[in-house]
Structures are given as C-alpha cells and as structure tokens.
Design a protein around this motif. Structure first.
Motif, short mmCIF file in Angstrom:
data_model
loop_
_atom_site.label_atom_id
_atom_site.label_comp_id
_atom_site.label_asym_id
_atom_site.label_seq_id
_atom_site.Cartn_x
_atom_site.Cartn_y
_atom_site.Cartn_z
N ILE A 161 -2.26 8.23 -50.79
CA ILE A 161 -2.70 8.64 -51.83
C ILE A 161 -3.17 7.47 -52.90
O ILE A 161 -4.30 7.46 -53.12
N ILE A 162 -2.20 6.61 -52.99
CA ILE A 162 -2.41 5.51 -53.90
C ILE A 162 -3.42 4.74 -53.32
O ILE A 162 -4.27 4.35 -53.94
N GLN A 163 -3.13 4.39 -52.08
CA GLN A 163 -4.07 3.47 -51.29
C GLN A 163 -5.51 4.09 -51.32
O GLN A 163 -6.74 3.23 -51.76
N SER A 164 -5.66 5.05 -51.17
CA SER A 164 -6.91 5.93 -51.32
C SER A 164 -7.62 5.87 -52.46
O SER A 164 -9.03 5.44 -52.72
N HIS A 165 -6.93 6.03 -53.73
CA HIS A 165 -7.53 6.13 -54.92
C HIS A 165 -7.67 4.87 -55.35
O HIS A 165 -8.69 4.73 -56.36
N PHE A 166 -6.88 3.74 -55.09
CA PHE A 166 -7.35 2.37 -55.76
C PHE A 166 -8.03 1.44 -54.89
O PHE A 166 -8.02 0.30 -54.99
N VAL A 208 11.19 3.24 -55.80
CA VAL A 208 11.26 1.75 -55.60
C VAL A 208 10.02 1.45 -54.71
O VAL A 208 9.36 0.38 -55.23
N ALA A 209 9.67 1.92 -53.47
CA ALA A 209 8.81 1.90 -52.72
C ALA A 209 7.42 2.15 -53.31
O ALA A 209 6.70 1.01 -53.15
N VAL A 210 7.26 2.96 -53.84
CA VAL A 210 6.00 3.31 -54.58
C VAL A 210 5.57 2.38 -55.66
O VAL A 210 4.52 1.89 -55.88
N GLY A 211 6.80 2.09 -56.56
CA GLY A 211 6.59 1.23 -57.54
C GLY A 211 6.32 -0.24 -57.11
O GLY A 211 5.29 -0.90 -57.55
N LYS A 212 6.87 -0.59 -56.00
CA LYS A 212 6.39 -2.08 -55.68
C LYS A 212 4.94 -2.00 -54.88
O LYS A 212 4.25 -2.96 -55.24
N GLU A 213 4.64 -1.07 -54.42
CA GLU A 213 2.97 -0.79 -53.96
C GLU A 213 2.13 -0.85 -55.18
O GLU A 213 1.16 -1.61 -55.00
N ILE A 221 -5.81 16.61 -58.68
CA ILE A 221 -4.57 16.73 -58.65
C ILE A 221 -4.02 16.82 -57.19
O ILE A 221 -4.93 17.58 -56.36
N HIS A 222 -2.95 15.90 -56.60
CA HIS A 222 -2.62 16.01 -55.37
C HIS A 222 -1.14 16.73 -55.38
O HIS A 222 0.01 16.26 -56.32
N ASN A 223 -0.94 17.82 -54.87
CA ASN A 223 0.49 18.40 -54.62
C ASN A 223 1.12 18.21 -53.35
O ASN A 223 0.65 18.65 -52.42
N LEU A 224 2.30 17.54 -53.47
CA LEU A 224 2.87 17.08 -52.36
C LEU A 224 4.46 17.63 -52.25
O LEU A 224 5.07 17.82 -53.33
N GLY A 225 4.96 17.97 -51.07
CA GLY A 225 6.37 18.50 -50.93
C GLY A 225 6.29 20.09 -51.38
O GLY A 225 5.44 20.64 -51.54
N ASP A 226 7.62 20.59 -51.19
CA ASP A 226 7.85 21.93 -51.54
C ASP A 226 9.51 22.19 -51.89
O ASP A 226 10.23 20.91 -51.55
N LYS A 227 9.89 23.17 -51.93
CA LYS A 227 10.96 23.62 -52.09
C LYS A 227 12.05 23.17 -50.78
O LYS A 227 11.57 23.74 -49.51
N GLY A 228 13.02 22.08 -51.11
CA GLY A 228 13.67 21.77 -49.90
C GLY A 228 12.98 21.03 -49.01
O GLY A 228 13.79 20.37 -47.98
N PRO A 253 11.02 17.71 -49.86
CA PRO A 253 10.32 16.55 -50.56
C PRO A 253 9.41 15.61 -49.88
O PRO A 253 9.39 15.53 -48.57
N PRO A 254 8.35 15.22 -50.57
CA PRO A 254 7.33 14.55 -49.92
C PRO A 254 7.97 12.96 -49.49
O PRO A 254 8.98 12.51 -49.96
N THR A 255 7.11 12.59 -48.23
CA THR A 255 7.56 11.27 -47.93
C THR A 255 7.12 10.39 -48.66
O THR A 255 5.92 10.32 -49.51
N THR A 256 7.58 9.20 -48.61
CA THR A 256 7.05 7.90 -49.45
C THR A 256 5.63 7.56 -48.86
O THR A 256 4.88 7.33 -49.72
N GLN A 257 5.57 7.77 -47.61
CA GLN A 257 4.10 7.28 -47.05
C GLN A 257 3.16 8.39 -47.59
O GLN A 257 1.92 7.89 -47.80
N GLU A 258 3.46 9.44 -47.89
CA GLU A 258 2.32 10.37 -48.18
C GLU A 258 1.86 10.07 -49.47
O GLU A 258 0.63 10.09 -49.86
N VAL A 259 2.82 9.53 -50.56
CA VAL A 259 2.26 8.97 -51.86
C VAL A 259 1.64 7.85 -51.73
O VAL A 259 0.72 7.70 -52.37
#
Length: 371
Positions: free
Chosen positions: A365-370, A241-246, A347-354, A356-362
């Motif tokens: 990347i969105i802010q940098s890309h756009f 939801v947070a990423v969608g709103k961004e 390609i940006h790979n985030l998180g790992d087993k156990g 999960p990536p944080t919302t802010q990490e994603v």
C-alpha cells in the motif's frame, strides 16, 4: 426540542458516535442538542459546536452541538482513592444541578454502562424525557444489563454491529425512522470545511500550534501509532521496523508517538532499529523520530498534515480515518468489522482478530500510495 446525547468515553468510541449529531439534525434542524462527555474528550466535540459567524461580507451558520457538558467521573474516582473527596463531591453536586436544569425531551445513551445510564437519570429528574439506550450487549463491546432499567425505550440492536452503525441504530429508533443505509447514507463526522481548514493549515506549515514537537512538520512525515492499551492488539516490532525503513528510504520522516513512559521506550527502540542503512534512490535526511508529547487537539492537525497514518486499532488511528486522511488500520487481535473505516477509499483496513496483517501487505500500500 431539547436533546441530550450521553457518550462519555473513550476517544475512539466518542469519534464513532459523531454521526448521531448529523442524523438528529436531519430530523430536528432547530433542536437544542447537548452532549455529556468525560472532560478529557471535550476537544473531540469542539469542532462540531454550533457556530454563527458574521462578517462585513457574509454570515454563515453551522448547526451541530449546542452545548458540551464535561463530566469528571475518572478524575473524581482517582481523587476518592486518594482520600481527596470534598472537592469531588462539590463538583458532582454542581454537575447534578447543572444537568437537571434543562428539561430534555429526548435523551440518547449509547454506552450501555451503569455510570452512563446514571447520567440519564440525573438529566431527567422529573421523568418527562424519553430515554433511549441499548437493550442488549453487542459482540466485543462492554455492557451492563442493569443500565437498561434507566431507559424508557431500550433498543435491540444486532449482536454483530459496527460501532458507528450501533449508535445510528439507537438514534434511528429514537427518531422513529429507518436505520440509515451505510452506503446510501454514509456517516458524517466533522464539517467538511473544518477538515479542509486542517489540511490547508498543514500545507502552510501550521499542523500544530506547538513549536517543540521534535520534528519538522513542513517536511513529509507519516504518523505511526504502534501503541495500544491491549498488548495483543500490537503489531510486531519487526514489522514496524521493516515498514519504517521503507518509509525512510523514500525520504519520509517516521513519527512514533507515545502516551506513557513504557510506550516512549518502545518508540525509542523502534526508532533506533529503523534508522540507518536503508536508502532508496540516494534519498537522505529522513529519519525515525520520537516526538515530544502532544495533545488530542494537536493530533487533529498532525494527522491532517501527514502523508499517511499507519496504526493499530486505537483512537488516534481512528481519528485519521474519520477525517478521511490516507490511513492504514492494522487489526491484530480485534475484529476488523467492528471499527473499520468503510466511508472513504483513503482508508485501508488490514488484518483481523488473530490474523495480523503481513509486512508486505502494508508495504504494498505504501508503494502504491507514494509511487
């Protein structure tokens, strides 16, 4: 030289085995290369088919897969459970005769299961082919030890091995060459001309042949693949939801695909929570959208036309990465090293087993890309 690849399923696994075709062609440019695959994934291989195109101005040739051989184990199994076995048996007998008709010199099987190993047996009735397959299980991958009894040459691969590297490892053994270095000789997937054709079509507003997708492909959009078969591999709804709103605040359509009724309900709930009150610089008109169902064939154009794809560890996310499109791969409860896209800076790979990536990490990347 007649070569058969046996990799039956599933979506992501088939995609990660595509570099085998390029590695085989580098060693045997004039070979006949066929591939047995579950019927539902034939479309993944079509862009790699050998083509000879001639026009009044020029002729061009692409050597890839000469023949795609569909198999219907999944459908046959369902039919047997329903007691509808006559047609399934007839189709199996026809498949068996068909695959035995070509005298293969080399068979490569990278699934390591009894059903895929059995296919190598059907394709090699006279025991004249060299059959290469996995000699051991690799970490976090399925394996049935009895499968190696069907191989003439079981190949020992590293226990800790990326899905792409594993298939190239077995192929290298079959070709009697060194395992390709992933940096010096990165994997190839689809022909660059084909990928460019997808991008060009998307720019012209033809990201899909469908006219009822439920959103406007001519306007900026981001594909958000939140659904996956493993519940633990999902990213949290709050994070989505947070990423969608961004994204909505930046004037971008958020597309929330689904594969079944339950996933559609989740998409609808996410869209409802994303819509509304977040705006950036007064941008309006963008929204979260639950699209109509689309096919794997449509998925190629849709991810090629997207400004970005964000998704959990699932086949359609990997499709975006394999096409080299801007992609954020989210690893929540699966090992990142096993399937992460390492062949493109897009390609940006985030998180790992156990972890999960944080919302802010994603969002970063969105802010940098756009920006």
């Amino acid at each position: 030289m007649k070569i058969l690849i046996v990799k039956l399923s599933s979506l992501g696994d088939v995609l990660h085995n595509l570099p085998m075709v390029w590695d085989l062609r580098a060693r045997y440019p004039d070979a006949q290369i066929d591939w047995v695959v579950e019927e539902g994934y034939v479309g993944l291989l079509e862009p790699l088919k050998t083509t000879i195109a001639t026009t009044s101005l020029a002729s061009s040739t692409f050597a890839g897969i000469d023949r795609i051989i569909p198999l219907s184990f999944r459908r046959w199994k369902k039919a047997l459970k329903r007691g509808e076995f006559i047609r399934s048996i007839q189709e199996y007998i026809a498949f068996k005769a068909d695959i035995a008709a070509t005298p293969y010199d080399l068979i490569i099987e990278t699934q390591g299961l009894l059903k895929s190993a059995w296919v190598t047996h059907l394709a090699n009735p006279n025991k004249t082919a060299s059959v290469f397959g996995l000699a051991n299980q690799t970490e976090f991958s399925g394996y049935e030890p009895w499968a190696r009894r069907f191989y003439t040459d079981p190949v020992q691969v590293p226990f800790h091995c990326h899905a792409v590297d594993r298939s190239r490892w077995v192929t290298a053994a079959a070709l009697d060459v060194s395992v390709p270095d992933r940096i010096a000789s990165p994997p190839q997937f689809y022909p660059p001309a084909y990928v460019q054709s997808l991008v060009d079509a998307a720019k012209l507003g033809f990201a899909s042949t469908r006219v009822d997708l439920g959103f406007d492909v001519s306007k900026p959009y981001v594909m958000c693949f939140h659904a996956t078969a493993g519940k633990s591999k999902r990213w949290s709804d709050d994070a989505w939801v947070a990423v969608g709103k961004e994204l909505i605040g930046r004037g971008i359509q958020v597309i929330l695909p689904w594969g079944n009724d339950k996933e559609k309900e989740v998409s609808q709930q996410l869209a409802k929570e994303m819509a509304g009150q977040y705006t950036l610089a007064g941008l309006v008109g963008s929204k979260a959208i639950v699209p109509n169902a689309f096919s794997i064939a449509d998925a190629f154009g849709l991810v090629a036309g997207a400004k970005m794809t964000i998704g959990v560890d699932t086949g359609l996310t990997h499709l975006s990465a394999i096409l080299g499109m801007p992609t954020i791969e989210l690893y929540c409860d699966s090992p990142r090293w096993k399937t992460e896209g390492y062949w493109s800076s897009n390609i940006h790979n985030l998180g790992d087993k156990g972890e999960p990536p944080t919302t802010q990490e994603v969002i970063n990347i969105i802010q940098s890309h756009f920006s």
